[in-house]
Design an enzyme around this catalytic site. Structure first.
Site, PDB file in Angstrom:
ATOM      1  N   GLY A   1      30.139  42.011  36.363  1.00 15.56           N
ATOM      2  CA  GLY A   1      31.281  41.948  35.466  1.00 15.56           C
ATOM      3  C   GLY A   1      32.520  41.429  36.147  1.00 15.56           C
ATOM      4  O   GLY A   1      32.657  41.510  37.367  1.00 15.56           O
TER       5      GLY A   1
ATOM      6  N   LYS B   1      33.941  47.909  42.267  1.00 11.35           N
ATOM      7  CA  LYS B   1      34.963  47.009  41.729  1.00 11.35           C
ATOM      8  C   LYS B   1      35.884  46.559  42.853  1.00 11.35           C
ATOM      9  O   LYS B   1      36.551  47.383  43.500  1.00 11.35           O
ATOM     10  CB  LYS B   1      35.765  47.694  40.628  1.00 11.35           C
ATOM     11  CG  LYS B   1      36.951  46.869  40.154  1.00 11.35           C
ATOM     12  CD  LYS B   1      37.493  47.357  38.829  1.00 11.35           C
ATOM     13  CE  LYS B   1      36.596  46.928  37.689  1.00 11.35           C
ATOM     14  NZ  LYS B   1      37.228  47.120  36.379  1.00 11.35           N
TER      15      LYS B   1
ATOM     16  N   GLY C   1      39.633  42.574  38.648  1.00  9.04           N
ATOM     17  CA  GLY C   1      38.757  42.207  39.728  1.00  9.04           C
ATOM     18  C   GLY C   1      37.342  41.941  39.280  1.00  9.04           C
ATOM     19  O   GLY C   1      37.068  41.790  38.084  1.00  9.04           O
TER      20      GLY C   1
ATOM     21  N   ASP D   1      44.824  48.219  28.737  1.00  6.07           N
ATOM     22  CA  ASP D   1      43.788  47.177  28.712  1.00  6.07           C
ATOM     23  C   ASP D   1      42.558  47.671  27.953  1.00  6.07           C
ATOM     24  O   ASP D   1      41.422  47.486  28.388  1.00  6.07           O
ATOM     25  CB  ASP D   1      43.418  46.757  30.131  1.00  6.07           C
ATOM     26  CG  ASP D   1      42.732  45.382  30.167  1.00  6.07           C
ATOM     27  OD1 ASP D   1      42.954  44.576  29.234  1.00  6.07           O
ATOM     28  OD2 ASP D   1      41.979  45.112  31.112  1.00  6.07           O
TER      29      ASP D   1
END
Length: 681
Positions: A364, A384, A369, A479
């Site tokens: 992803g 991540k 990031g 987000d």
């Protein structure tokens, strides 16, 4: 305590050559340190005693703390206590007392907690201080219910308190209640689970006589104890007075109180009270104390009634529900973990785990990031790597990790570990093989049925409600989008990336506009333009997600964003006309639930920020009635009658291409429109 025993000590310089790593979590103290600051546990510093030990006031690391010395003899092994601390420290709710530190030194076990100068509810109810007014008593009741609801229903592992009483409800300066001693009953052997019979006179009054007799404890044991605590809040009576316990004394008076007859029942020190709230609280008391365990309400039902969201009649649900305490001891491994909290990893360890961050392991990418799949410590993890250039200093990131790791909710992704190495910053998260909501909505996998979509909607709402309203410090996500809602094997949603927006400088607070096409669709155009972000920014984003769940449409399709496409169809959907609106892949859906979810979409997207509902209104059961409303097309200069409505609005606020115009102002309405329902009428 030697260095090997102190799990929170910093590690040696790692193999990648970076500075020694810092671990984040409750701090481990030596017995000598705690003996020194308490005057060797002098009674001059004693501020409380209870079923689990004695509590001393002390100055530690420049802060006033409450140090609890656990003085029972039948405690389990050190490893068992450390595992329990791992659970307790992972919990975070504004109505729970925070675990600051601990000490394990032979037979000595101590917990370091935040100190509350207002003392306990017991000291305020039965001490010589000022009398608590009714408003404060309601605040204490509701806050305590929220804390217990979190322990029972929203933790990864259900926690049963087993010692709910006014002594264990501490009060902030503003009288916000904080439950303490949660989870401590699990420190004991099976033969001592009823240790909540403490040395404090009257504690046995709070125990359900039936479950105590049978030795079968569950969350319903806490429900009974909470009922007794509410009884004390109403009556101001001590648990035992003149040899009669409060439950025995109150039973003949509860029925009269439910009929509005309060003679000799309400605390005589109360100068005034709200009659409707008294009725609700008495109803809660009655349902907690005068029903068999399996028929008692849940803490959520009690909380909803106390808050005036649900009717008291809903407390008396006699359907049996299984309450299973599920605790997987193997998750912590066969030997005790010495480091408590998210683990600090070296950059070198993560390089090897990800195959040098090979794109073959990339699962992803987003605003903050790239995410890699890796095997770490025998577990599959999502790593991540934060790759923005304008990150603040290391200390700011550490503080942010402390915030993120301190929150815990069944609908939030757990922070497992982290790495800070120069400009390299990485987060280690739990891996979810089901992927994100985006992959399930717009991928090639099996289509989500309606039941799963409702589960995702309600679970995500609960997670956001926790961030907005139940954390010690409010967290705004900034987000919210399907990419950041992951799904476990049971399709329970898990919000990720929460709090990360705070990593950025003030000039980059709107960084939630990511490189992923369509992400800007989830942003409220007004708050983005003004750069005044709040929890209402998340509400708007959540409305867009609900819109995707209903329609199955991508955020941008054929160059048109989903909101522009949907606005002319929302009014028709609220009238039950779903042509070209509902996802064609859905074979069936619940019409009442569909109406409710469309109403939520409308209220999130088509109201100005200050009039949008809270996440609590999205997540909780609604009140039974609402006022009618009109949807009318508008422009920025007022309303424009299209001739399709006979009623004219009395008030309108222009916002976007359509408005909802209620018969009264949005800000004055309790619940508008109806939020998602979790029950069938």
């Amino acid at each position: 305590m030697n260095g090997a025993d102190r799990g929170m000590e910093t590690r040696d310089q790692n193999e990648s050559g970076s500075f020694p790593e810092k671990t984040i979590g409750p701090k481990s103290y030596s017995y000598g340190e705690l003996a020194l600051v308490t005057g060797h546990f002098s009674l001059n510093n004693l501020i409380g005693r209870g079923g689990f030990g004695h509590v001393f006031k002390a100055s530690l690391d420049g802060e006033i703390r409450a140090i609890k010395r656990l003085d029972f003899l039948d405690v389990q092994s050190e490893g068992g206590l450390e595992k329990e601390i791992m659970i307790v420290q992972s919990l975070s709710h504004k109505n729970l007392v925070e675990l600051v530190g601990y000490c394990i030194d032979g037979a000595n076990r101590l917990l370091i907690l935040k100190y509350f100068p207002n003392g306990s509810l017991r000291s305020k109810l039965h001490g010589s201080d000022n009398v608590l007014d009714w408003k404060i008593r309601m605040k204490i009741a509701i806050g305590s219910a929220r804390g217990l609801e979190y322990l029972h229903e929203n933790c990864k592992f259900k926690i049963i308190h087993l010692d709910i009483k006014p002594d264990n409800i501490l009060l902030e300066e503003d009288f916000e209640p904080k439950i303490t001693d949660f989870g401590l009953a699990q420190f004991f052997t099976d033969g001592a689970t009823h240790i909540s019979k403490s040395s404090v006179m009257g504690t046995h009054v709070y125990e359900d006589p039936l479950t105590t007799k049978l030795g079968k404890y569950s969350d319903k044991s806490d429900i009974y104890s909470f009922g007794v605590t509410l009884l004390e809040l109403i009556t101001g009576r001590r648990p035992i007075d003149n040899g009669t316990d409060i439950v025995t004394w109150a039973k003949p008076l509860i029925k009269k109180a439910l009929e509005g007859r309060y003679t000799n029942f309400i605390d005589s020190n109360l100068q005034s009270f709200d009659h409707e709230q008294i009725y609700r609280m008495v109803s809660c008391v009655n349902s907690c104390l005068n029903q068999p365990p399996n028929s008692r309400p849940t803490m959520k039902k009690i909380r909803l009634v106390l808050e005036g969201i649900s009717l008291p009649e809903e407390l008396y649900d006699h359907k049996l529900r299984k309450s299973i305490i599920h605790r997987d001891q193997n998750e912590f491994g066969s030997s005790p973990e010495k480091t408590i909290g998210p683990k600090s990893y070296s950059y070198g360890e993560l390089i090897r785990a990800t195959g040098h961050f090979s794109l073959n392991n990339l699962i992803g990418r987003g605003s903050f990031g790239h995410v890699f799949k890796a095997s770490l410590d025998g577990e599959i993890r999502a790593i991540k790597k934060l790759d923005f250039p304008d990150v603040q200093c290391e200390k700011d990131l550490e503080r942010e990790i402390m915030v993120v790791k301190s929150v815990s909710h069944t609908n939030l992704v757990e922070l497992v570990g982290y790495c800070i190495d120069g400009t390299n910053r990485l987060l280690i998260l739990k891996y979810f093989p089901n992927g994100s909501l985006r992959s399930k909505l717009h991928g090639n996998g099996n289509v989500l049925d309606w039941e799963k979509r409702m589960k995702i909607a309600t679970g995500s709402a609960k997670g956001l409600e926790y961030l907005h309203e139940h954390c010690n410090s409010k967290i705004i996500h900034l987000d919210i989008k399907p990419n950041n809602i992951l799904l476990d094997q049971d399709f329970e949603p898990k919000i990720t990336d929460f709090g990360l927006a705070q990593f950025f400088t003030n000039g980059a607070t709107h960084i939630s506009i990511s490189s992923v096409m369509g992400t800007h669709v989830y942003e409220d155009p007004l708050t983005t333009k003004l750069r005044k972000y709040s929890d209402k920014s998340d509400i708007y984003s959540f409305g867009v997600i609900l819109l995707e769940l209903i329609t199955g449409r991508k955020p941008i399709y054929n160059g048109i964003d989903i909101i522009t496409w949907a606005n002319p169809l929302i009014k028709k959907a609220l009238e039950g006309k779903y042509t070209n609106f509902i996802d064609s892949n859905l074979q069936s859906f619940d019409h009442e639930q569909m109406y409710r979810i469309v109403s939520c979409v409308n209220s999130c997207l088509n109201q100005p920020p200050n009039s949008r509902p809270t996440m609590k209104k999205e997540a909780d059961e609604p009140k039974p009635s609402l006022k009618p409303f009109i949807i009318q097309e508008t422009n920025n200069y007022g309303t424009r009658d299209r001739g399709h409505d006979s009623r004219r609005p009395t008030e309108a606020t222009s916002y976007g291409s359509s408005n909802i115009i209620p018969e009264t102002s949005f800000d004055k309405m309790d619940c508008f429109p109806i939020p998602i329902s979790f029950r069938r009428r």
